[in-house]
Design a protein around this motif. Structure first.
Motif, PDB file in Angstrom:
ATOM      1  N   HIS A  38       9.050   5.339  -5.197  1.00  0.00           N
ATOM      2  CA  HIS A  38       8.055   6.275  -5.559  1.00  0.00           C
ATOM      3  C   HIS A  38       8.231   7.823  -4.985  1.00  0.00           C
ATOM      4  O   HIS A  38       8.215   8.791  -5.832  1.00  0.00           O
ATOM      5  CB  HIS A  38       6.395   5.796  -5.102  1.00  0.00           C
ATOM      6  N   THR A  61      -4.439   5.015   8.513  1.00  0.00           N
ATOM      7  CA  THR A  61      -4.210   5.117   7.296  1.00  0.00           C
ATOM      8  C   THR A  61      -2.824   4.408   6.864  1.00  0.00           C
ATOM      9  O   THR A  61      -2.484   4.403   5.716  1.00  0.00           O
ATOM     10  CB  THR A  61      -4.129   6.420   6.843  1.00  0.00           C
ATOM     11  N   ARG A 111      -0.648  -1.457   3.992  1.00  0.00           N
ATOM     12  CA  ARG A 111      -0.852  -0.389   3.447  1.00  0.00           C
ATOM     13  C   ARG A 111      -1.287  -0.025   2.163  1.00  0.00           C
ATOM     14  O   ARG A 111      -2.122   0.771   1.624  1.00  0.00           O
ATOM     15  CB  ARG A 111       0.463   0.397   3.797  1.00  0.00           C
ATOM     16  N   ARG A 112      -0.407  -0.680   1.116  1.00  0.00           N
ATOM     17  CA  ARG A 112      -0.640  -0.358  -0.455  1.00  0.00           C
ATOM     18  C   ARG A 112      -1.958  -0.815  -0.683  1.00  0.00           C
ATOM     19  O   ARG A 112      -2.453  -0.143  -1.561  1.00  0.00           O
ATOM     20  CB  ARG A 112       0.598  -1.058  -0.829  1.00  0.00           C
ATOM     21  N   ILE A 168       0.269   5.228   8.157  1.00  0.00           N
ATOM     22  CA  ILE A 168       1.476   5.915   8.224  1.00  0.00           C
ATOM     23  C   ILE A 168       2.131   5.602   9.603  1.00  0.00           C
ATOM     24  O   ILE A 168       3.675   5.354   9.436  1.00  0.00           O
ATOM     25  CB  ILE A 168       1.026   7.668   8.307  1.00  0.00           C
ATOM     26  N   ARG A 200      -2.575   7.856 -12.660  1.00  0.00           N
ATOM     27  CA  ARG A 200      -1.174   6.897 -13.134  1.00  0.00           C
ATOM     28  C   ARG A 200      -0.901   6.075 -11.883  1.00  0.00           C
ATOM     29  O   ARG A 200      -0.659   4.958 -11.909  1.00  0.00           O
ATOM     30  CB  ARG A 200      -0.178   7.821 -13.701  1.00  0.00           C
ATOM     31  N   ILE A 201      -0.906   7.071 -10.699  1.00  0.00           N
ATOM     32  CA  ILE A 201      -0.433   6.375  -9.366  1.00  0.00           C
ATOM     33  C   ILE A 201      -1.344   5.096  -9.137  1.00  0.00           C
ATOM     34  O   ILE A 201      -1.011   4.041  -8.776  1.00  0.00           O
ATOM     35  CB  ILE A 201      -0.491   7.518  -8.431  1.00  0.00           C
ATOM     36  N   TYR A 202      -2.632   5.309  -9.093  1.00  0.00           N
ATOM     37  CA  TYR A 202      -3.713   4.402  -9.094  1.00  0.00           C
ATOM     38  C   TYR A 202      -3.979   3.429  -9.989  1.00  0.00           C
ATOM     39  O   TYR A 202      -4.927   2.468  -9.881  1.00  0.00           O
ATOM     40  CB  TYR A 202      -4.804   4.923  -8.380  1.00  0.00           C
ATOM     41  N   LEU A 262       5.255   5.636 -14.812  1.00  0.00           N
ATOM     42  CA  LEU A 262       4.978   6.366 -13.851  1.00  0.00           C
ATOM     43  C   LEU A 262       6.161   7.219 -13.630  1.00  0.00           C
ATOM     44  O   LEU A 262       6.134   8.737 -13.589  1.00  0.00           O
ATOM     45  CB  LEU A 262       5.016   5.592 -12.235  1.00  0.00           C
ATOM     46  N   SER A 316      -4.681   1.306   0.482  1.00  0.00           N
ATOM     47  CA  SER A 316      -4.761   2.497   0.041  1.00  0.00           C
ATOM     48  C   SER A 316      -5.532   2.833  -1.443  1.00  0.00           C
ATOM     49  O   SER A 316      -5.918   4.069  -1.723  1.00  0.00           O
ATOM     50  CB  SER A 316      -3.250   3.186  -0.112  1.00  0.00           C
ATOM     51  N   ARG A 317      -5.793   1.631  -2.132  1.00  0.00           N
ATOM     52  CA  ARG A 317      -6.618   1.809  -2.979  1.00  0.00           C
ATOM     53  C   ARG A 317      -8.102   2.119  -2.850  1.00  0.00           C
ATOM     54  O   ARG A 317      -8.830   2.321  -3.597  1.00  0.00           O
ATOM     55  CB  ARG A 317      -6.620   0.558  -3.985  1.00  0.00           C
ATOM     56  N   MET A 348       3.004   7.894   1.931  1.00  0.00           N
ATOM     57  CA  MET A 348       2.482   6.631   2.392  1.00  0.00           C
ATOM     58  C   MET A 348       1.274   6.064   2.039  1.00  0.00           C
ATOM     59  O   MET A 348       0.773   5.230   2.601  1.00  0.00           O
ATOM     60  CB  MET A 348       3.041   6.575   3.889  1.00  0.00           C
ATOM     61  N   LEU A 349       0.567   7.417   1.429  1.00  0.00           N
ATOM     62  CA  LEU A 349      -0.969   7.025   1.333  1.00  0.00           C
ATOM     63  C   LEU A 349      -1.219   6.582   0.041  1.00  0.00           C
ATOM     64  O   LEU A 349      -2.400   6.339  -0.530  1.00  0.00           O
ATOM     65  CB  LEU A 349      -1.808   8.360   1.572  1.00  0.00           C
ATOM     66  N   TYR A 350      -0.071   6.395  -1.001  1.00  0.00           N
ATOM     67  CA  TYR A 350      -0.324   5.778  -2.213  1.00  0.00           C
ATOM     68  C   TYR A 350      -0.162   4.485  -2.455  1.00  0.00           C
ATOM     69  O   TYR A 350       0.866   3.744  -1.627  1.00  0.00           O
ATOM     70  CB  TYR A 350       0.682   6.518  -3.047  1.00  0.00           C
ATOM     71  N   PRO A 351      -0.669   3.891  -3.194  1.00  0.00           N
ATOM     72  CA  PRO A 351      -0.478   2.143  -3.214  1.00  0.00           C
ATOM     73  C   PRO A 351       0.930   1.908  -4.177  1.00  0.00           C
ATOM     74  O   PRO A 351       0.637   1.077  -5.160  1.00  0.00           O
ATOM     75  CB  PRO A 351      -1.600   1.715  -4.354  1.00  0.00           C
ATOM     76  N   ARG A 352       1.803   2.432  -3.809  1.00  0.00           N
ATOM     77  CA  ARG A 352       3.224   2.242  -4.357  1.00  0.00           C
ATOM     78  C   ARG A 352       4.259   1.865  -3.339  1.00  0.00           C
ATOM     79  O   ARG A 352       4.015   2.233  -2.575  1.00  0.00           O
ATOM     80  CB  ARG A 352       3.500   3.467  -5.307  1.00  0.00           C
ATOM     81  N   VAL A 353       5.051   1.184  -4.029  1.00  0.00           N
ATOM     82  CA  VAL A 353       6.521   1.022  -3.039  1.00  0.00           C
ATOM     83  C   VAL A 353       6.883   2.469  -2.722  1.00  0.00           C
ATOM     84  O   VAL A 353       7.404   3.021  -3.687  1.00  0.00           O
ATOM     85  CB  VAL A 353       7.465  -0.055  -3.855  1.00  0.00           C
ATOM     86  N   LEU A 354       6.941   2.529  -1.396  1.00  0.00           N
ATOM     87  CA  LEU A 354       7.258   3.944  -0.814  1.00  0.00           C
ATOM     88  C   LEU A 354       8.770   4.464  -1.418  1.00  0.00           C
ATOM     89  O   LEU A 354       8.532   5.749  -2.156  1.00  0.00           O
ATOM     90  CB  LEU A 354       7.474   3.912   0.548  1.00  0.00           C
TER      91      LEU A 354
END
Lengths: 323, 274
Positions: free
Chosen positions: B121, A62, A83-84, A64, A115-117, B20, A87-88, B112-118
């Motif tokens: 966020h 994943t 990663r980014r 990490i 919102r995050i996705y 966000l 993650s979608r 770390m599992l989200y599609p965002r700059v860590l």
């Protein structure tokens, strides 16, 4: 097409102990050259005892953790590098880590996740409706997470991980701490999602019921290495040679002879339960002896519980393992 | 030729991030208002705490009207800027104060599992309740005690924002020590405390080695001297140095965080958000 691919994936952790000149570095291998391919749409159970390397593998898949050596791709992307983007396309549930807001209802977390996705509002509403209905979230949709039962929380947790329509879902011990009913509900939901939506499921669990109900394939790891990779259906039939023979008699039975590879688990006037190691004693010979012991009313040959199979795999020397 | 699309893309990303951030602020407020009594009491306690310090300085200046060229108005401005900057930083980026613990306990996993700059966020994930008290106090005391004109107030807002960036950077820098030292929560807290203490005393009090310290290891000089001088005489040079210092501290904080992230080893602690 391959959803998840691991090639000689290797991960060590380094620990420092002591001070000054006494300071020593200890290296612990968590994942030891694991190679594995998971086709799209397959549900795989990745199991092993505590410290076997299951969670470390999931964390590398994943994005990490970075591996020490080896490669892995998930949906064609290198997790720790992409990663980014990845993650979608993946969903992750850590049984011991919540992504729900403790003081707020699941509704609010799902809105934030949309919102995050960057989900389109219309798509989000449609997806939310599906998830609320399929996961039965409406009964606690507006209740703060802290007031939910563990079973309800895990249902919301898995639903949240599916909000952005991932193609691969990593579930790290999703049924940990749940009661029998809640476990069953969650297994059914995961199973349904895997079969109907074609989502690839990568599941780790200590619960053999999860494996039997959800997975089509089981990979057992111990000390960071794969010790078994086989279809679940074949696991009990092919792997363990022991069978349980339960017999009921019409009449009182005669004393049963001592046979090599046969152990009496239970014996009453009218019943007999035997554990047979078929490598030492063919089952038909035991049945012949049983028929001579009395008038048989009913007979059943069972596999031992999967728990026992798994425990046996963990303790068996490597050369005896034959997937 | 390609500059325009790049600018548009950057603006769109910024707007997306602001959206966000707004969603997080709203959610954090909701979470805190679940226990509104506790939230309000924390907020009021911080307001009173700050007011007591200001009262102390007011009493001090009734006896000694000028302290190394600074009047009571300058010291109140200093408290206003430091409190508003710190408050703004951690009211929005509350996780900056928790960073050392998050790293030590392996709690970056979920982020770390989200599609965002860590980092940007992750910092949004928590709101520090008392920081709202600081923020309210900062603006309240500046407007109520200093009575600025519009130009001074606009400068105050700008400088406060720069100081907020500095505090975020400093909290990230101290928190990121956990990547290198294992558990740096206590050290991080003590270092932050030193920064806060030096940030609330007139910068003109310190000279020599301590002054050097206040522009390097404990960058309180960018809070306790430069912005006050900038506001006193609307000095662009002091304002620019404040902004440069803030960006530098923020940059170092971000750099140390991402460098340390390579050493991140996760963990298996039970965890809930919110």
């Amino acid at each position: 097409m391959t959803a998840v691919q691991l090639a000689h994936l290797y991960k060590t952790f380094t620990f420092n102990r002591g001070w000054g000149r006494q300071r020593k570095q200890t290296e612990v291998t968590a994942v030891d050259h694991i190679s594995l391919n998971v086709p799209e749409g397959q549900a795989i159970a990745f199991i092993g005892p505590n410290g076997a390397g299951k969670s470390t593998t999931i964390k590398m898949l994943t994005g990490i953790l970075h591996p020490t050596a080896g490669t892995a791709t998930v949906l064609g992307q290198v997790p720790w590098r992409d990663r980014r983007t990845l993650s979608r396309q993946i969903g992750v549930v850590f049984g011991q880590r919540s992504q729900l807001w403790y003081h707020l209802p699941p509704r609010d977390t799902l809105e934030l996740l949309a919102r995050i996705y960057d989900l389109d509002p219309q798509d989000y509403r449609k997806r939310r409706e599906v998830l609320v209905e399929r996961f039965g979230l409406s009964e606690f949709w507006s209740t703060p997470v802290r007031k939910l039962s563990l079973g309800q929380r895990m249902r919301a947790e898995v639903a949240a991980s599916l909000l952005h329509s991932p193609q691969v879902v990593f579930l790290d011990e999703p049924t940990i701490g749940l009661d029998v009913l809640a476990r069953q509900e969650l297994r059914d939901l995961i199973c349904e999602w895997n079969r109907q939506e074609g989502v690839t499921v990568f599941l780790t669990s200590h619960d053999t019921g999860d494996i039997e109900r959800v997975a089509q394939r089981v990979v057992v790891i111990n000390h960071g290495r794969i010790v078994l990779d086989a279809p679940v259906s074949q696991l009990r039939q092919q792997y363990l040679s022991e069978k349980i023979l339960s017999v009921q008699f019409h009449t009182t039975i005669l004393p049963f002879p001592i046979l090599s590879g046969v152990r009496q688990l239970e014996a009453t006037d009218y019943t007999l339960k035997l554990e047979i190691d078929t490598r030492l004693m063919p089952i038909e010979q035991v049945i012949t002896q049983v028929l001579q012991a009395g008038s048989v009313a009913d007979m059943a040959i069972e596999d031992p519980p999967l728990d026992a199979v798994i425990a046996h795999i963990y303790t068996q020397p490597a050369e005896e393992r034959s997937p | 030729m390609e500059v325009k699309p790049m600018v548009i893309k950057a603006m769109s990303r910024l707007l997306n991030y602001l959206g966000l951030a707004t969603a997080y602020i709203r959610l954090n407020w909701h979470a805190h208002l679940e226990y509104r009594g506790a939230f309000l009491s924390q907020l009021i306690a911080m307001l009173l705490n700050n007011l007591m310090w200001v009262a102390f300085w007011v009493l001090f200046f009734t006896r000694f009207p000028v302290l190394r060229g600074w009047t009571v108005q300058d010291v109140v401005t200093l408290w206003a800027i430091a409190a508003a900057g710190f408050g703004l930083a951690h009211a929005i980026y509350g996780n900056a104060l928790q960073l050392a613990t998050l790293i030590t306990q392996g709690q970056l996993d979920v982020w770390m599992l989200y599609p965002r700059v860590l980092l940007p966020h992750l910092l949004l994930g928590r709101m520090n309740a008392t920081s709202w008290g600081d923020l309210l106090f900062g603006y309240g005391v500046y407007l109520g005690f200093v009575h600025p004109d519009l130009v001074h107030f606009v400068w105050f807002v700008g400088l406060t924002t720069a100081i907020a960036a500095l505090f975020v950077g400093f909290s990230v820098l101290t928190g990121s020590l956990s990547f290198y030292l294992g558990n740096a929560s206590a050290l991080s807290e003590q270092w932050r405390f030193a920064m806060l203490s030096f940030s609330t005393y007139p910068g003109t009090l310190f000279e020599g080695g301590i002054k050097l310290l206040l522009y390097t290891l404990i960058p309180a000089g960018f809070v306790a001297y430069l912005p006050i001088e900038a506001l006193r005489s609307l000095s662009w040079i002091h304002a620019v140095w404040t902004i440069v210092g803030s960006i530098a501290v923020l940059g170092v904080g971000i750099g140390v965080f991402y460098h340390g992230l390579r050493r991140y080893e996760s963990g298996n602690l039970m965890e809930m958000r919110g």
